[in-house]
Write an enzyme that holds these catalytic residues in place. Structure first.
Site, short mmCIF file in Angstrom:
data_model
loop_
_atom_site.label_atom_id
_atom_site.label_comp_id
_atom_site.label_asym_id
_atom_site.label_seq_id
_atom_site.Cartn_x
_atom_site.Cartn_y
_atom_site.Cartn_z
N LYS A 100 40.16 36.88 34.92
CA LYS A 100 40.94 37.89 34.18
C LYS A 100 41.48 37.27 32.89
CE LYS A 100 45.43 38.68 35.26
NZ LYS A 100 46.37 38.58 34.16
N ASN A 101 42.02 36.06 32.99
CA ASN A 101 42.73 35.47 31.85
C ASN A 101 41.81 34.84 30.82
OD1 ASN A 101 45.00 36.42 33.02
ND2 ASN A 101 45.73 34.44 33.77
N CYS A 104 58.79 41.28 31.38
CA CYS A 104 58.21 41.85 32.59
C CYS A 104 59.00 41.25 33.75
CB CYS A 104 56.73 41.50 32.70
SG CYS A 104 56.47 39.77 33.06
N ARG A 122 59.61 36.73 28.34
CA ARG A 122 58.29 36.65 27.69
C ARG A 122 58.36 36.87 26.18
NH1 ARG A 122 54.47 37.82 31.97
NH2 ARG A 122 52.90 36.78 30.72
N ASP A 130 50.66 30.39 38.28
CA ASP A 130 50.12 31.59 38.92
C ASP A 130 49.79 31.36 40.39
OD1 ASP A 130 48.24 32.71 35.98
OD2 ASP A 130 50.37 32.73 36.48
N ARG A 158 45.94 44.47 39.22
CA ARG A 158 45.78 43.95 37.86
C ARG A 158 44.88 42.73 37.84
NH1 ARG A 158 51.25 43.50 34.54
NH2 ARG A 158 49.64 42.98 33.03
C1 EPZ Z 1 49.32 33.54 30.29
O1 EPZ Z 1 50.49 34.28 29.97
C2 EPZ Z 1 48.71 34.21 31.50
N1 EPZ Z 1 48.32 35.58 31.16
C3 EPZ Z 1 49.71 34.23 32.65
O2 EPZ Z 1 49.06 34.79 33.77
C4 EPZ Z 1 50.08 32.79 32.99
O3 EPZ Z 1 51.07 32.80 34.00
C5 EPZ Z 1 50.64 32.10 31.73
O4 EPZ Z 1 49.66 32.19 30.66
C6 EPZ Z 1 50.93 30.63 31.97
O5 EPZ Z 1 49.79 29.98 32.41
C7 EPZ Z 1 47.12 35.77 30.55
O6 EPZ Z 1 46.40 34.83 30.27
C8 EPZ Z 1 46.75 37.18 30.24
P1 EPZ Z 1 52.65 31.57 28.00
P2 EPZ Z 1 51.27 33.98 28.57
O7 EPZ Z 1 52.72 32.10 26.62
O8 EPZ Z 1 50.30 33.66 27.52
C9 EPZ Z 1 57.24 31.09 27.05
C10 EPZ Z 1 48.81 36.18 35.62
O9 EPZ Z 1 49.42 36.22 36.69
N2 EPZ Z 1 56.89 31.57 25.70
O10 EPZ Z 1 51.91 30.28 28.26
O11 EPZ Z 1 52.22 35.08 28.34
C11 EPZ Z 1 57.10 32.20 28.08
O12 EPZ Z 1 58.27 32.99 28.11
C12 EPZ Z 1 49.58 36.01 34.33
O13 EPZ Z 1 47.56 36.24 35.49
C13 EPZ Z 1 57.88 31.56 24.71
O14 EPZ Z 1 59.03 31.19 24.95
O15 EPZ Z 1 52.08 32.67 28.99
C14 EPZ Z 1 56.90 31.44 29.36
O16 EPZ Z 1 58.15 31.02 29.87
C15 EPZ Z 1 51.08 36.00 34.55
N3 EPZ Z 1 57.56 32.01 23.46
C16 EPZ Z 1 56.11 30.20 28.91
O17 EPZ Z 1 56.29 30.11 27.49
C17 EPZ Z 1 56.30 32.44 23.14
O18 EPZ Z 1 56.06 32.81 21.97
C18 EPZ Z 1 54.62 30.30 29.19
O19 EPZ Z 1 54.16 31.46 28.54
C19 EPZ Z 1 55.31 32.43 24.15
C20 EPZ Z 1 55.62 31.98 25.42
#
Ligand code: EPZ
Length: 423
Positions: free
Chosen positions: A22-23, A116, A121, A305, A397
């Site tokens: 998915k990701n 969410c 996020r 995850d 999802r």
């Molecule tokens: C991706 O989300 C994945 N989603 C998530 O999978 C996964 O949990 C996550 O990466 C971490 O591996 C997809 O790939 C579609 P991040 P993403 O930006 O990109 C903070 C699932 O279950 N952050 O690496 O949103 C954020 O709040 C989903 O398949 C900021 O602070 O994750 C979080 O605490 C859930 N500012 C941390 O970084 C930003 O601009 C990691 O977020 C961006 C992120």
């Protein structure tokens, strides 16, 4: 809304075939916005988030077909460069269209994705990166208007290796002449798959010996064909379900090295595994599940995850284990639901403390997010009696054909909708 009814107590047996990731599929589908030529994508999992992304591509002006896990995307006139809140609120990753639209049209008008269940996020890392590339980002009435008179290459150091920000900035930089360097990037395998697809489209991206992404922009990208990498989170989820039910399961069609730390931890907890080139065999094990704490971290650390499914396994361990969720600030919603099934869990800030019990007992529980939902299904598979899991739409999802795959492994699980099913 659909629910799952699960009659627990069965050991999972047999082989489960892993779907495309998915990701990886979501950002690869978004990357097709970078070209007007036809793209063909194989092994695209039939998931709610994928269907939402296809709707987004159609809204923006792409012609899309989707059959037997194959997606074709081609131009159908001028692309739009805005998105309605209706679509973005269904899936935060919709925000990743910003990078391609900014690169092609120097403007993108996208609703802020909002938080969410698992956390606030924010997208500050994305926006800061776009500004480094020469864009202005203006947040107004819940939307962010990103525009640039001119985009220029830059050296960007991400304050945190955000997966989404890495994807977004990577896609944007592909069409910016000159050399952009992204430092402290996410190293998840899904990023490699997006890079492989972008390079097939004619992009020039490589990782240097310091682990930085070097993107040499090109004038235009052409169409490409690609098969999406196997889903490492689905892989880990089924391996953990096999272990928790004391089953004997081969997880086939996966990339074992993408879950290296999980295999180490499962073996340390007492399980024996055969690790092949494209499969992992979890052997039946009736011994004590040793308590093993994990701390989630960006790849190659323990995947956030898989934190929830790991917690379910630890509810049956012989002792006390601590799970430290260091990536998201609110990713323990499954814990109180597991407690309703007889688990002994206390949480404080980012740490959950689990003391194993002999057996879980069936209950009526609610999922609040995708991976927490899978953890509750796992608990239902282990518990005596019939567990009812509500809000299955969260699970839909990210897990393709969940009930078919579990049924093929010997589980008793069925989907029903109390609003529709009379008998
Ligand atoms: C991706 O989300 C994945 N989603 C998530 O999978 C996964 O949990 C996550 O990466 C971490 O591996 C997809 O790939 C579609 P991040 P993403 O930006 O990109 C903070 C699932 O279950 N952050 O690496 O949103 C954020 O709040 C989903 O398949 C900021 O602070 O994750 C979080 O605490 C859930 N500012 C941390 O970084 C930003 O601009 C990691 O977020 C961006 C992120």
């Amino acid at each position: 809304m659909d629910r799952f009814l699960i009659k627990g107590g069965k050991k999972l047996q047999g082989t489960v075939h892993i779907s495309g990731s998915k990701n990886a599929a979501l950002p690869i589908l978004v990357a097709t916005l970078l070209t007007d030529e036809k793209c063909v994508l194989h092994r695209v999992p039939n998931l709610r988030d994928v269907r939402t992304t296809l709707k987004i591509l159609q809204y923006l002006g792409k012609q899309v077909t989707y059959q037997n896990n194959v997606v074709t995307v081609e131009a159908n006139g001028q692309l739009k460069n805005d998105l309605p809140y209706e679509l973005v609120k269904q899936m935060r990753a919709s925000f990743w269209v910003a990078g391609p639209l900014l690169a092609r049209f120097k403007q993108a008008d996208i609703p802020l994705p909002g938080g969410c269940a698992i956390g606030v996020r924010p997208v500050d890392i994305h926006l800061k990166g776009f500004e480094k590339l020469g864009a202005q980002c203006e947040v107004k009435a819940g939307n962010v208007l990103i525009h640039a008179d001119k985009l220029s290459p830059a050296k960007i150091v991400l304050r945190f290796p955000s997966v989404g920000a890495t994807q977004n900035l990577l896609m944007c930089a592909c069409l910016i002449g000159g050399e952009t360097i992204l430092e402290n990037v996410a190293k998840e395998p899904e990023i490699d798959d997006v890079i492989a697809f972008l390079n097939k489209m004619g992009a020039d991206i490589h990782t240097d010996d310091k682990g930085r992404l070097i993107i040499r922009g090109v004038k235009a990208l052409h169409g490409a064909e690609h098969t999406v990498v196997a889903d490492r989170i689905e892989t880990g989820s089924y391996a953990l379900a096999a272990a928790a039910t004391r089953g004997d399961v081969t997880v086939a069609g996966c990339v074992p090295e993408h879950n290296a730390i999980l295999w180490e931890d499962l073996q340390e907890a007492g399980f024996s595994l055969d690790i092949g080139t494209d499969f992992v065999h979890v052997h039946a094990y009736d011994g004590e599940i040793k308590p093993l704490g994990v701390r989630t971290a960006p790849y190659p650390g323990f995947a956030t995850d898989l934190q929830a499914p790991w917690m379910t396994l630890m509810t049956l361990c012989n002792g006390t284990a601590e799970v430290d969720e260091s990536v998201f600030e609110n990713r323990f919603m499954h814990a109180p639901e597991l407690v309703r099934m007889g688990a002994r869990i206390s949480t404080e800030k980012s740490v959950a403390r689990i003391t194993g019990v002999e057996k879980l007992s069936a209950a009526h529980v609610q999922s609040s997010d995708l991976r927490g939902g899978f953890a509750l299904v796992m608990a239902g598979l282990c518990a005596d009696g019939e567990t009812e899991v509500e809000r299955v739409y969260h699970i839909d999802r990210g897990y393709e054909k969940l009930e078919e795959k579990l049924t093929a492994l010997g589980a008793t699980i069925r989907r029903y909708n109390p609003d529709k099913d009379e008998f």
